[in-house]
Every structure is written in structure tokens, then in C-alpha cells.
Motif scaffolding. Structure first.
Motif, PDB file in Angstrom:
ATOM      1  N   ASN A 102     -13.667  -0.360  -2.366  1.00 42.02           N
ATOM      2  CA  ASN A 102     -12.265  -0.699  -2.119  1.00 42.02           C
ATOM      3  C   ASN A 102     -12.089  -1.496  -0.826  1.00 42.02           C
ATOM      4  OD1 ASN A 102     -11.587   0.538  -4.465  1.00 42.02           O
ATOM      5  ND2 ASN A 102     -10.705   2.381  -3.521  1.00 42.02           N
ATOM      6  N   ASN A 152     -10.446  -3.640 -16.731  1.00 38.97           N
ATOM      7  CA  ASN A 152     -11.312  -3.971 -15.601  1.00 38.97           C
ATOM      8  C   ASN A 152     -12.452  -2.966 -15.659  1.00 38.97           C
ATOM      9  OD1 ASN A 152     -12.550  -3.910 -12.946  1.00 38.97           O
ATOM     10  ND2 ASN A 152     -10.904  -5.306 -12.345  1.00 38.97           N
ATOM     11  N   THR A 202      -9.918 -10.013  -1.054  1.00 39.06           N
ATOM     12  CA  THR A 202      -8.614 -10.548  -1.460  1.00 39.06           C
ATOM     13  C   THR A 202      -7.735 -10.842  -0.244  1.00 39.06           C
ATOM     14  OG1 THR A 202      -7.780  -8.289  -1.697  1.00 39.06           O
ATOM     15  CG2 THR A 202      -8.625  -9.341  -3.677  1.00 39.06           C
ATOM     16  N   ALA A 209     -17.230  -4.643  -6.151  1.00 36.77           N
ATOM     17  CA  ALA A 209     -15.991  -5.081  -5.496  1.00 36.77           C
ATOM     18  C   ALA A 209     -15.523  -6.423  -6.054  1.00 36.77           C
ATOM     19  CB  ALA A 209     -16.199  -5.168  -3.982  1.00 36.77           C
ATOM     20  N   THR A 267     -20.889  -4.662  -3.171  1.00 38.65           N
ATOM     21  CA  THR A 267     -20.262  -5.991  -3.227  1.00 38.65           C
ATOM     22  C   THR A 267     -20.098  -6.436  -4.688  1.00 38.65           C
ATOM     23  OG1 THR A 267     -22.444  -6.998  -2.889  1.00 38.65           O
ATOM     24  CG2 THR A 267     -21.039  -6.784  -0.941  1.00 38.65           C
ATOM     25  N   LYS A 297     -14.018  -5.644  -9.379  1.00 35.96           N
ATOM     26  CA  LYS A 297     -12.769  -4.886  -9.280  1.00 35.96           C
ATOM     27  C   LYS A 297     -11.633  -5.771  -8.781  1.00 35.96           C
ATOM     28  CE  LYS A 297     -10.988  -0.421  -7.730  1.00 35.96           C
ATOM     29  NZ  LYS A 297     -11.296   0.870  -7.078  1.00 35.96           N
ATOM     30  N   ALA A 298     -11.980  -6.743  -7.948  1.00 30.79           N
ATOM     31  CA  ALA A 298     -10.978  -7.661  -7.397  1.00 30.79           C
ATOM     32  C   ALA A 298     -10.681  -8.817  -8.356  1.00 30.79           C
ATOM     33  CB  ALA A 298     -11.448  -8.185  -6.046  1.00 30.79           C
ATOM     34  N   ALA A 318      -7.573  -1.623  -9.036  1.00 32.02           N
ATOM     35  CA  ALA A 318      -8.323  -2.665  -9.749  1.00 32.02           C
ATOM     36  C   ALA A 318      -7.394  -3.761 -10.235  1.00 32.02           C
ATOM     37  CB  ALA A 318      -9.073  -2.049 -10.929  1.00 32.02           C
ATOM     38  N   CYS A 325     -13.088  -4.920  -1.536  1.00 31.92           N
ATOM     39  CA  CYS A 325     -12.033  -5.570  -2.336  1.00 31.92           C
ATOM     40  C   CYS A 325     -10.917  -6.087  -1.419  1.00 31.92           C
ATOM     41  CB  CYS A 325     -11.414  -4.586  -3.318  1.00 31.92           C
ATOM     42  SG  CYS A 325     -12.458  -4.206  -4.725  1.00 31.92           S
ATOM     43  N   ASN A 326     -10.517  -5.266  -0.461  1.00 37.95           N
ATOM     44  CA  ASN A 326      -9.445  -5.676   0.450  1.00 37.95           C
ATOM     45  C   ASN A 326      -9.870  -6.828   1.345  1.00 37.95           C
ATOM     46  OD1 ASN A 326      -7.224  -3.979  -0.303  1.00 37.95           O
ATOM     47  ND2 ASN A 326      -8.386  -2.239   0.494  1.00 37.95           N
ATOM     48  N   PHE A 329      -7.619   0.630  -3.088  1.00 35.81           N
ATOM     49  CA  PHE A 329      -7.431  -0.653  -3.774  1.00 35.81           C
ATOM     50  C   PHE A 329      -7.276  -0.370  -5.259  1.00 35.81           C
ATOM     51  CE2 PHE A 329      -8.752  -4.554  -5.923  1.00 35.81           C
ATOM     52  CZ  PHE A 329      -8.127  -5.542  -5.169  1.00 35.81           C
TER      53      PHE A 329
END
Ligand code: 3UK
Length: 517
Positions: free
Chosen positions: A46, A9, A53, A80, A77, A83-84, A159, A49-50, A157
Motif C-alpha cells: 500500500n 483487480n 500514484t 503495488a 513493487t 494494485k495501483a 485497489a 501504491c501511494n 490504499f
């Protein structure tokens, strides 16, 4: 050969790594009045990301539209989504509803994150895109704004464990020739452009501060203003407005050291250099369009810096032919970036020897993968990316740009490259900007026509036209001189700083103008 692990990632290498290595307190990005350290940016990424997801239901491989001028939230963004495990589709901030709807429909996007200042056009686009299930705005202060969701989310978070060759970006071409094309790039490609071009040609250090004007939706900007600095733990300055005055004063204010922009922006800064102290700059990269020798020389004269030309393309993600400062031949683009190979071919695909003009073909660690587009088979032939540019190379391995293949002007049987005539005109002291295209002519088929923006104080008129024609005849083969010269206030430019030759051809009557409405 660039080797990456099978599972990768890319955000781990741009962001998390620096925090883990104890460098989280170092400045990562400056945007407006905000300065974020690597650790601060990581926490923000992070949280997003949360949100993505969790409440927004993003699954690995899910595509997310991002809309914003260059600023910290666009970077946050962007990273993120990667990473997500999602796929970024970034679009130029000034697009209109219909132009936004095109990639949304083409890439079947159901989620968008958008700066609230772009809400009007976003909402109009949404009305055209029934599948766009959710649009979340940042900066609005509303109870359902992205920041409100972030406040509820954890700053931790891990990855998502993506494959090195999972798609993470769909970049859309500007569509100067036909409908925009979506180009897919992998997690490893994000690292490959840093480890090929940036590490070998640009050679930045952690102490560098990057700055520039290209939008992050344009991969030139993504690389130059986000990936290259973050790959080496350096810092970057993002500007929402980056006209010549903004850019110059920001270079002074932030003591920027590496600048990324297009040739036209370097020319626009030249007469204004006195407004700011830009002595902090140590490297300047020029891409997007050919860099005329006259622009290289004028910048060198004024700043002592050698503009580093490089040709890149959305299809290739970033720059693949370029010159280091110690290997520059003004007028040539440079040599293939280490890791890439380049050649010049004829229409049948055969290699051409040095000195012969033909199509540029390249291959290397990145390459073209169109999203559902029948033009794939034309761009990638036998593993070579055929760029649509006309080039020749010399005995020393330098590649010399001529024109885009469809920008050659055929006049009385001669092939004339518009950019060569432009470069000659730009060497005249009274010329600020110019664009050269073919105009229909009963006798010659086409004639060379120049649209010229004069410098302040220079007077347009038949005498000036004559002087410019004589100047070109003295600079390059006389048959290439512009038989028609028209003086204009400004030239049509794309948001990526490219001359819109198509619009000039319409002005010249070479192609029909679009129907009104
Ligand atoms: C032209 C150049 C001569 C050339 C880009 C750096 O420009 C970028 O991507 P686009 O997809 O356009 C690609 C086309 O632009 N071009 C770009 N740079 C040069 N022509 N000299 C140059 N130095 O016609 C090319 O095929 O908008 C540039 C990094 C990433 C990019 N996406």
C-alpha cells in the motif's frame, strides 16, 4: 469455464482478501533475513501504491519497469504496480544495458523501480532511453530512495478498480529465436493460471511452503513462487541466489514443501542431495525444458518424489499441459490442464491423429497477445495458439514432446529430434548434461552432434565417445545416434535454465557465429 467479475483487480484476491478474512498474521513470504506476514506485505504494498500514484505520478495503464533478483521488495513493487492499476514489465536481473533498453523502448516505459545493486547497468540503460523519465532505487539508503518515499506514505490504499481484461503484465520472451517479444496478460489471467493449473494439477494447500529458482521476471517463477502460493494463502521462500547448493540448503532451512525449477537444476541437485535434509518436500514441478525420463527416474529413486512435468510459455502465461502425480507417464509431458484444449496439427493446420508428429496448438483461458508484433498472426491461428513445439499425442490423451519445431535435425532424410537423443544420453551413468544439435555434413546434409558434460570421475576420450554412441543405439533407433561427440566442461544455458541450442549450433558450425564486438 472460469468466470470472473467484469471489474477485477487481481491483488485483491492474492493479498487483501487474506487480511480481510483475519489471516493477516500468517507468514506470506520469506526473503533473506526478512519474514513478512500477509498484513505486513499488504502495508508495504500500500505504501508503494501511494508513492506510485502520488509523487511518481503513475496513472492507470502506466507501465513500470521492475529490476531485481527475487526478493521481498520485488514482490512488493510487483503487487503495488498491479494494485495501483499499472502494468508491470519485469526483466531478468542479469540483463545488460542494451537488453534493458529494448523493452523500455518497445513498451515506451517512463518509470523504473530498481534494486540499487543493479544501478550500474540501469544507469547505462537510462543513457540509451531518453524517455525513461524517472528511476527510483530501493536499498540504497539515499534520501531519495524508495524507502524514504514510502516512509512518508500511508499504509492504506484501495485497489484501483481495473477491468478483468485490463492488461497488467507485459512479459518479454527470452529471445532465443529473434528479438524478444512482449506478451500482454490481463488481471483475470493472473487468477486463471491459479484456478486452472495450480488448483487442478498442483493442488497446493495453505500449509504449503513454496520455493524455487526461476526469476519472477520469467512467468514460470511469477506463478510458482508468488501467484500460486498467494492464491491459497500459503507461504513462499525467495532466493536471490538459487544454485543447487543454495536451493537444497534453503529447502532444509525453511522446511519447504513445493519446489519449482527446471530439469537441469534437478539434475544438478542430484549428486548433492546428501548436503541437506529435503524430506519436507512433497511436490516438485519441472518446466522450461523437456523432462527426460532418466531425470524423472533418478529423482524418484533418490527422493521418492515424482517430478511433475509441465509445458508452459510466456505467450500462454503459464503451464497448459501437465501431469498430476497420480497420472504420470515418464517421458510424456502429460495431458491438457483442465480448461485448456490441445491438438497436434500439420503445416496446413489440419488435425493429426494420435501417433503422428506435428505442431502443438492449444487454447484455453490464457493466450498470446503480442505487444505490437507482426508475429501475432503466426502464433494465434483461428483462435489456437501455435506454440512452435513439435509433439505427438497417444490414444490415452497424453502429449509427448519431440523438439522445438526449429530444433529438428534433418540427417540423410531422417527427422531426428535433438531432445530425444539427449534423453537417451542422459540415461548413461557417466553423463551429467548434454546438448544435441545438427552439424553440417557434406554427405548427409546434417549429422547428429552431441556436446557432453561428463560426471565427476568419468574420463573423456574416444573410448567414452564410442561407449556413448553404442548406448544411444541400444536405447533408441540406431540411425539417431550422435555421429560426433564432443566433451565440454559446461553447456551454454539461458537464465531460465534452457539449453542455448543456438549457441551449440554456432559451435557446430551450423550457423555463422555473430561478428565480434
Ligand atoms: C519449452 C518445454 C518441453 C517449449 C514457461 C512454464 O518455459 C516457459 O516459457 P518460455 O516462453 O518458453 C516456452 C518454450 O519452452 N518448454 C517449456 N516447458 C517445457 N518443452 N517440456 C516442457 N515441460 O519449447 C515452450 O514452447 O521461456 C514454462 C511456465 C511458464 C513459462 N513461461
Amino acid at each position: 469455464e472460469l468466470q470472473y467479475p467484469e471489474r477485477l483487480n487481481c491483488v485483491t484476491h492474492f493479498l487483501d482478501r487474506w487480511v480481510e478474512e483475519g489471516r493477516g498474521g500468517e507468514v506470506c513470504l520469506i526473503s533473506g533475513s526478512e519474514t513478512l506476514t500477509y498484513a505486513e506485505l499488504q502495508a508495504r504494498v500500500n505504501r508503494i501504491c501511494n508513492v506510485l500514484t502520488g509523487p511518481l505520478g503513475l496513472l492507470p495503464g502506466g507501465r513500470v519497469l521492475l529490476r531485481s533478483a527475487n526478493n521481498a521488495m520485488l514482490v512488493a513493487t510487483y503487487l503495488a504496480v498491479l494494485k495501483a492499476g499499472g502494468v508491470v514489465v519485469a526483466t531478468m536481473p542479469l540483463l545488460r544495458a542494451r537488453e534493458i533498453a529494448y523493452p523500455v523502448t518497445k513498451a515506451r516505459i517512463d518509470l523504473a523501480l530498481c534494486d540499487h545493486r543493479l544501478a550500474d547497468e540501469m544507469e547505462k540503460a537510462r543513457a540509451l532511453c531518453p524517455d525513461l523519465r524517472r528511476v527510483v532505487y530501493w536499498g540504497s539508503g539515499a534520501p531519495d530512495a524508495l524507502e524514504a518515499l514510502m516512509a512518508e506514505a500511508s499504509p492504506d490504499f484501495t485497489a484501483v478498480d481495473t477491468a478483468a481484461d485490463d492488461v497488467c503484465l507485459i512479459g518479454f520472451t527470452s529471445g532465443t529465436t529473434g528479438e524478444p517479444k512482449g506478451t500482454m496478460h490481463f488481471h483475470r489471467d493472473m487468477l486463471a493460471i491459479c484456478d486452472a493449473y495450480s488448483r487442478n494439477v498442483l493442488r497446493p494447500e495453505a500449509s504449503d511452503r513454496f520455493i524455487g529458482s526461476p526469476p519472477l521476471a520469467f512467468t514460470f517463477g511469477l506463478g510458482g513462487l508468488v501467484l500460486f502460493p498467494m492464491r491459497v494463502g500459503a507461504s513462499t521462500v525467495l532466493l536471490e541466489k538459487a544454485g543447487p547448493d543454495d536451493l537444497l540448503s534453503a529447502i532444509e532451512r525453511h522446511r519447504a514443501t513445493i519446489c519449482f525449477t527446471a530439469p537441469t537444476a534437478y539434475r544438478a541437485m542430484l549428486p548433492k542431495l546428501a548436503i541437506a535434509d529435503i524430506s519436507s518436500l512433497r511436490k516438485c514441478v519441472s518446466a522450461g525444458e523437456a523432462l527426460p525420463k532418466a531425470t524423472f527416474e533418478a529423482w524418484h529413486e533418490a527422493t521418492g518424489l515424482k517430478l511433475m512435468d509441465g509445458i508452459g510459455a510466456t505467450e500462454m502465461l503459464h503451464i497448459f499441459i501437465a501431469a498430476r502425480e497420480d497420472e504420470i507417464r515418464p517421458g510424456a509431458t502429460g495431458k491438457p490442464v483442465p480448461g485448456y484444449e490441445a491438438k497436434v496439427i500439420d503445416d496446413a493446420g489440419r488435425d493429426l491423429p494420435p501417433g503422428s508428429t506435428g505442431r502443438l496448438a492449444v487454447r484455453g483461458p490464457t493466450g498470446c497477445r503480442y505487444l505490437a508484433d507482426e508475429r501475432q498472426a503466426r502464433y494465434v491461428q483461428d483462435g489456437w495458439n501455435v506454440t512452435g513445439d513439435t509433439y505427438h499425442h497417444d490414444e490415452d490423451g497424453y502429449f509427448w514432446y519431440q523438439a522445438r519445431s526449429d530444433d529438428m535435425i534433418v540427417s540423410a532424410g531422417y527427422n531426428i529430434a535433438g531432445p530425444e537423443v539427449e534423453a537417451a544420453l542422459l540415461a548413461h551413468a557417466d553423463v551429467a548434461e548434454c546438448g544435441v544439435v545438427g552439424a553440417p555434413d557434406g554427405e548427409r546434409g546434417m549429422i547428429v552432434k552431441a556436446y557432453v558434460v561428463l560426471r565427476e570421475g568419468a574420463a573423456p576420450g574416444p573410448e567414452m565417445a564410442k561407449a556413448l554412441q553404442e548406448h544411444v543405439k541400444a536405447e533408441i533407433a540406431p540411425y539417431k545416434y550422435p555421429r560426433a561427440v564432443e566433451f565440454v566442461e559446461a553447456l551454454p544455458k539461458t537464465q531460465t535454465g534452457k539449453l542455448q541450442r543456438f549457441a551449440l549450433r554456432q559451435m557446430a558450425g551450423a550457423v555463422p557465429a555473430p561478428a565480434a564486438g
